[in-house]
Design a protein around this motif. Sequence first.
Motif, PDB file in Angstrom:
ATOM      1  N   UNK A 157      33.765  40.410  57.588  1.00  0.00           N
ATOM      2  CA  UNK A 157      32.440  40.839  57.139  1.00  0.00           C
ATOM      3  C   UNK A 157      31.503  39.633  57.149  1.00  0.00           C
ATOM      4  N   UNK A 158      30.369  39.786  57.813  1.00  0.00           N
ATOM      5  CA  UNK A 158      29.325  38.770  57.754  1.00  0.00           C
ATOM      6  C   UNK A 158      28.445  39.070  56.542  1.00  0.00           C
ATOM      7  N   UNK A 159      28.429  38.153  55.578  1.00  0.00           N
ATOM      8  CA  UNK A 159      27.693  38.418  54.343  1.00  0.00           C
ATOM      9  C   UNK A 159      27.218  37.114  53.709  1.00  0.00           C
ATOM     10  N   UNK A 160      26.129  37.214  52.964  1.00  0.00           N
ATOM     11  CA  UNK A 160      25.649  36.071  52.180  1.00  0.00           C
ATOM     12  C   UNK A 160      26.036  36.229  50.710  1.00  0.00           C
ATOM     13  N   UNK A 161      26.955  37.136  50.429  1.00  0.00           N
ATOM     14  CA  UNK A 161      27.460  37.346  49.078  1.00  0.00           C
ATOM     15  C   UNK A 161      28.714  36.516  48.850  1.00  0.00           C
ATOM     16  N   UNK A 177      32.053  35.915  43.545  1.00  0.00           N
ATOM     17  CA  UNK A 177      31.510  36.161  42.208  1.00  0.00           C
ATOM     18  C   UNK A 177      30.395  37.207  42.234  1.00  0.00           C
ATOM     19  N   UNK A 178      29.560  37.216  43.284  1.00  0.00           N
ATOM     20  CA  UNK A 178      28.591  38.297  43.421  1.00  0.00           C
ATOM     21  C   UNK A 178      29.296  39.652  43.436  1.00  0.00           C
ATOM     22  N   UNK A 179      30.336  39.740  44.252  1.00  0.00           N
ATOM     23  CA  UNK A 179      31.034  41.009  44.434  1.00  0.00           C
ATOM     24  C   UNK A 179      31.685  41.473  43.139  1.00  0.00           C
ATOM     25  N   UNK A 180      32.290  40.541  42.405  1.00  0.00           N
ATOM     26  CA  UNK A 180      32.896  40.910  41.123  1.00  0.00           C
ATOM     27  C   UNK A 180      31.833  41.318  40.106  1.00  0.00           C
ATOM     28  N   UNK A 181      30.758  40.579  40.037  1.00  0.00           N
ATOM     29  CA  UNK A 181      29.726  40.802  39.022  1.00  0.00           C
ATOM     30  C   UNK A 181      28.987  42.112  39.242  1.00  0.00           C
ATOM     31  N   UNK A 182      28.654  42.444  40.480  1.00  0.00           N
ATOM     32  CA  UNK A 182      27.748  43.558  40.731  1.00  0.00           C
ATOM     33  C   UNK A 182      28.420  44.829  41.249  1.00  0.00           C
ATOM     34  N   UNK A 183      29.691  44.768  41.629  1.00  0.00           N
ATOM     35  CA  UNK A 183      30.361  45.983  42.094  1.00  0.00           C
ATOM     36  C   UNK A 183      30.523  46.962  40.931  1.00  0.00           C
TER      37      UNK A 183
END
Length: 338
Positions: A107-111, A114-120
């Motif tokens: 996956x190409x991402x700028x996340x 910690x972003x994924x854990x916090x906002x999912x």
Amino acid sequence: MYTREETIRRMNALGSAERPFFFVISHDLEHNLLFDPAAGGEERRASFSLPLGNMGSQNDSPPLPERICFTPCPCSLSRYAASFASVRNHLLRGDSYLLNLCVATPVETNLTLRHLFRFARAPYRMLLGADARIPGVHGRGCVCFSPEPFVTVRGRSVSTFPMKGTADASTPEAHFWLETDEKENRESATIVDLMRNDLSMVAADVQVKRYRYISPVETRGRTILQCSSEISGILPEDWRSRLGDVMMKLLPAGSVTGAPKEATCRAIAEAEEMERGFYTGVFGFFNGRDLDSAVAIRFMEENGKGLLYKSGGGITVMSRMEDEYRETIAKVYVPFDF
């Protein structure tokens, strides 16, 4: 890091002492982690969020980028076809009658993790190795935002919730298709029967409480429908002192392996090009009295170059390769809450 036997002994001891702990059990059951929430510094290695409790910072992440990039780069259809052919050979030979085939998608991402854990937005979330290396994931971090509970225990009542069937809710006939498609129905029947038998090894009075109920899962820009079932039973009074034995008898999770389990796991190892690691294992929390756990799906892992999203789907002799490929790629999403 604990082996299977070490994990059983340690979980039994902690359960008998009614001492709270978080745990992660790998797909192969041999690379497992136990975390004491009372010990200082564990939040550097891991964070968890489950209905019964949390560990680590739940809000510690850098600000989200103004414009979010999240672009999957799926494997080619021809590469998937090779794995599918291997699975189909096992199915036609009778080695398995349902097999969960998984792939890893860059996956190409700028996340960040910690972003994924916090906002999912998910009832079960796990973050490993964002700030410190965790043995067993090759020094790489991973994050999971799972919609699928594995086993919950309240008092002596134990329940499991196998999830089988996914559809894009934007399609008008999606709900009807999930309810009536023969292949989806057979998958559910197979896994419910498997999990009912598994639960009967550790519990009495096992019953299917709900069969094939459909729930929405919100993602960025679309809604996905998931089909699940609920199976419940009654554990013996001394289940806490045998907590490790109980969990290992139920693993690996049937919904992400297939049936029969032993032969199906051998076929999976032959067909898949990746190591599952903690993906399709389980993670959970024992609070000293009750237990929550989840199947580690909707899972992303660092690979040294970027992030890989691991996903899959159930294959039977009725499966069409193109349909299964599309479903596997459709599961590469993040249920963001912002």
